[in-house]
Design an enzyme around this catalytic site. Sequence first.
Site, PDB file in Angstrom:
ATOM      1  N   ASP A   1      -3.809  18.712  -0.054  1.00 50.41           N
ATOM      2  CA  ASP A   1      -2.207  18.503   0.294  1.00 50.41           C
ATOM      3  C   ASP A   1      -1.589  19.593  -0.612  1.00 50.41           C
ATOM      4  OD1 ASP A   1       0.042  17.758   1.408  1.00 50.41           O
ATOM      5  OD2 ASP A   1       0.410  15.873   0.339  1.00 50.41           O
TER       6      ASP A   1
ATOM      7  N   GLU B   1       0.689 -18.208   5.799  1.00 49.50           N
ATOM      8  CA  GLU B   1       1.732 -18.208   4.738  1.00 49.50           C
ATOM      9  C   GLU B   1       1.661 -16.880   4.219  1.00 49.50           C
ATOM     10  OE1 GLU B   1       3.659 -20.373   5.082  1.00 49.50           O
ATOM     11  OE2 GLU B   1       2.589 -21.820   6.263  1.00 49.50           O
TER      12      GLU B   1
END
Length: 621
Positions: A484, A337
């Site tokens: 980054d 589920e």
Amino acid sequence: MIQVLLVTICLAVFPYQGSSIILESGNVNDYEVVYPRKVTSLPKGAVQQKYEDAMQYELKVNGEPVVLHLEKNKGLFSKDYSETHYSPDGRKITTKPPVKDHCYYHGHIQNDADSTASISACNGLKGHFKLQGEMYLIEPLKLPDSEAHAVFKYENVEKEDEAPKMCGVTETNWESDEPIKEASQSNLTPEQQSYLNAPKYVKFFLVADHIMYLKYGRNLTTLRTRIFDTVNVVYLILLRINIHVLLVGMEIWSHKDKIIVQSVPAVTLKLFATWREADLLKHKSHGCAHLLTGINFNGPTAGLAYLGAICNPMYSAGIVQDHNKIHHLVAIAMAHELGHNLGINHDKDTCTCRAKACVMAGTISCDASYLFSDCSRQEHREFLIKNMPQCILKKPLKTDVVSPPVCGNYFVEVGEDCDCGSPATCRDSCCNPTNCKLRQGAQCAEGLCCDQCRFKGAGTECRPASSECDMADLCTGRSAECTDRFQRNGQPCQNNNGYCYNGTCPSMTDQCIALFGPNAAVSQDACFQFNREGNHYGYCRKEQNTKIACEPENVKCGRLYCIDSSPANKNPCNIVYLPNDEEKGMVLAGTKCADGRACNSNGQCVGVNGAYKSTTGFSQI
């Protein structure tokens, strides 16, 4: 100095196999009796924990010796885990019980690459392990003054109900306005690719209804043990699709139910989802909640959930029937589920997973595996690409881990330089496995700027640019990290169709493609005039749930209008509007709305510098 605690358990097999016995799992035929003998060798000065972080069990299965490796499931509970129950007079009682030194483990059988194990060591050894493709269960025998355990196959448990259990989901119980469309790697926008690469965490909340409380003898401890056993297996299953399930809390309706729990699954699911939004979310932050019920649903249904509704305040919910004494079968239904919540539908006949039955099969069988099919993996990926649900991106901090740091568990935790496992298994020449510190002379053990225990030279490229708004990342020569970098925010991109923001180029064209497919385009300017109406879908922002119409200069910072080039669609002004997720389909903050201008978080088309300095968190670089 922290050292790995390795515990060896020798199991002596009783000289006969039992013919029949009644256990917690049911009436069992053909079982082996084993007696664990615990042998512990603690390092000098080490502190004995109640439940060790790493253990081994040696035992014989069908007369053959096997070694079961176990590690404590450190991701089972969140730092803010809480429990709620109710006194006999209905008073709400919420506690934050200590869960650091818990007794729930995952593991595998040595020399069996496909093996899995989920074991609780709270009172003896209880759980299951998979060996050579077959599922075995182990649990203590309730004999006075005895440490005897039974080991048996699931197939040897007598079935109370031979009728197979099924999931109640047909196609979708929460009607999305549009189908999931396949997205190839080359069609992904930078935002989608970044999202796909990020780790995912579901903050999971579980509610047990009043029938569950009665079913387990009105004993809160017994019921919470049942829930922990179940969620420990759910964690193991969802990890197969790189989803970490953290239990943030549970609520037991020990006084009376908060909704009318009934045998019609769809009605119960709707009532539970409504209660969750109106009540539970106001008291406990979480990403998805399930109701575990002791009621028998009509027909063969074992569970029901809203499809693709993860993170949605109304529909990120499911219900599961406690349909079997064996908790791992209930866990498979719960994971199934939760898979629906994460955008995965039922497997078709052509779907495969290297097992007789996959997690998302419509019928729960005794052959159910912990594997997701090729179809499920693809459908889940497409759902993530298309919807990018945000609540599953919030990674817990290292300090959120509820178990203390342990050297030798392969996780680099607070106070450690590295962690390559135990001294017997470590293969990292840079890391000292006895204390999880770097070896003498080593500068690093891992990282994109680490090579043979030394930092790579300054200027060495460690990550290429991924887009025109990104930059090639370079090593500094002073760290193993690859920091980054990206182009200046506000720099024009995509042939002046957008402006760079933190390495990406948010544009209306890309947003239309994400919503309507690879051939979609931005509608004519006239379509955006609908945003001046301030109606249920055409507006620029909301103030105290009141929708504010766009001023003429801001119409391109409200609802996004796209051309869907599919042959059947002749509408030049297509939108995405979901009543239960009204922000979906709005122009994203940072998107170009005119030359030199971008949308801010208030639905205003302002100068680029102003957009990147607004409260959205943009910063001009």
